[in-house]
Scaffold this motif. Sequence first.
Motif, PDB file in Angstrom:
ATOM      1  N   HIS A 249      -1.001  -3.971   5.868  1.00  0.00           N
ATOM      2  CA  HIS A 249       0.056  -4.888   6.317  1.00  0.00           C
ATOM      3  C   HIS A 249       1.441  -4.366   5.941  1.00  0.00           C
TER       4      HIS A 249
ATOM      5  N   LYS B 149       4.746  -2.997   8.333  1.00  0.00           N
ATOM      6  CA  LYS B 149       6.126  -3.504   8.225  1.00  0.00           C
ATOM      7  C   LYS B 149       7.112  -2.396   7.851  1.00  0.00           C
TER       8      LYS B 149
ATOM      9  N   ARG C 262      -3.793  -9.729   3.110  1.00  0.00           N
ATOM     10  CA  ARG C 262      -2.632 -10.235   3.855  1.00  0.00           C
ATOM     11  C   ARG C 262      -1.768 -11.127   2.959  1.00  0.00           C
ATOM     12  N   ASN C 263      -2.432 -11.990   2.166  1.00  0.00           N
ATOM     13  CA  ASN C 263      -1.681 -12.857   1.238  1.00  0.00           C
ATOM     14  C   ASN C 263      -0.819 -12.023   0.284  1.00  0.00           C
TER      15      ASN C 263
ATOM     16  N   ASN D 165       2.108 -10.506   1.951  1.00  0.00           N
ATOM     17  CA  ASN D 165       3.144 -11.514   2.201  1.00  0.00           C
ATOM     18  C   ASN D 165       3.960 -11.823   0.950  1.00  0.00           C
TER      19      ASN D 165
ATOM     20  N   ASN E 283       7.854 -11.209   0.797  1.00  0.00           N
ATOM     21  CA  ASN E 283       8.758 -12.316   0.461  1.00  0.00           C
ATOM     22  C   ASN E 283       9.685 -11.933  -0.691  1.00  0.00           C
TER      23      ASN E 283
END
Length: 262
Positions: A55, A59, A247-248, A251, A255
């Motif tokens: 992930h 990005k 994924r968590n 994130n 963040n």
Amino acid sequence: MFHLAKMTFSEVERVRSGDVLVILPVGVVEEHGAHLPLGVDSFAAEAYAESAALHLEAKGYTVIIAPTINYGVARAAIDFPGTLSLEPETLRAMVVEIGRSLARHGLKRLVILNGHRDMHHMTALDEARSMLESEKVGQVLCVGFASDPEMTAACYREGVRRFYNSPRPDREGHGGESETSVALYRFPELVKQDILKTLEPNFDYDVDAFRNETKDYGSISGGRGYFGWPQAATAETGKQLVAIRGRNIANVILNAWGTPGS
Ligand SMILES: [Zn+2]
């Protein structure tokens, strides 16, 4: 995604000037019931690191996974044969010295991804993070099992409950459905399937003593070393847990640090 120990120095030199972050998986050598290997927490941290890296790379980050710290603080299970425990100061020093070395080479974003729940262990990682930050060697995040329960929930609990088959998901813990599922997915050759088939649920244990680590795992689990129902585990659940937790974790990192160029 790169694995640091498999890179050459010239490859590190080439990627270090970009938007690179290093994930340091941290596990332990600790009993996880008679059906799972002692290295479960290390292997799981590696699985989540690779899942999160996909992930993060999508990005725009370049991700380097550092060799896992396979030793940690494991006092609650220390009476089980094979469990090894460091003093918290030893773990803290290892992480700080690894962080300093990375920063020396321009690798200044460090994610400590911890797969082992133990308060002294998690505090040592937190202290390492503060020390590195106070030395201004770079940015450091503690993810996975962290002393901040909200961080642990954001990484490991968010969005996974619907995948549990156990009739008592609130009683699932160490060596239970979640860890056994990840093991069946990621390293099935190390799961003792014949023993797994015989395991009765362990739902009726002192949850507070387990969570607060006020009693040892042997006495709370009646010598079984697992909490919950390992037999409820499936490889498919493990696949979902690795995907969602990866994924968590990505994130949480995005963040905190944003996406490159933002
Ligand atoms: Zn574990």
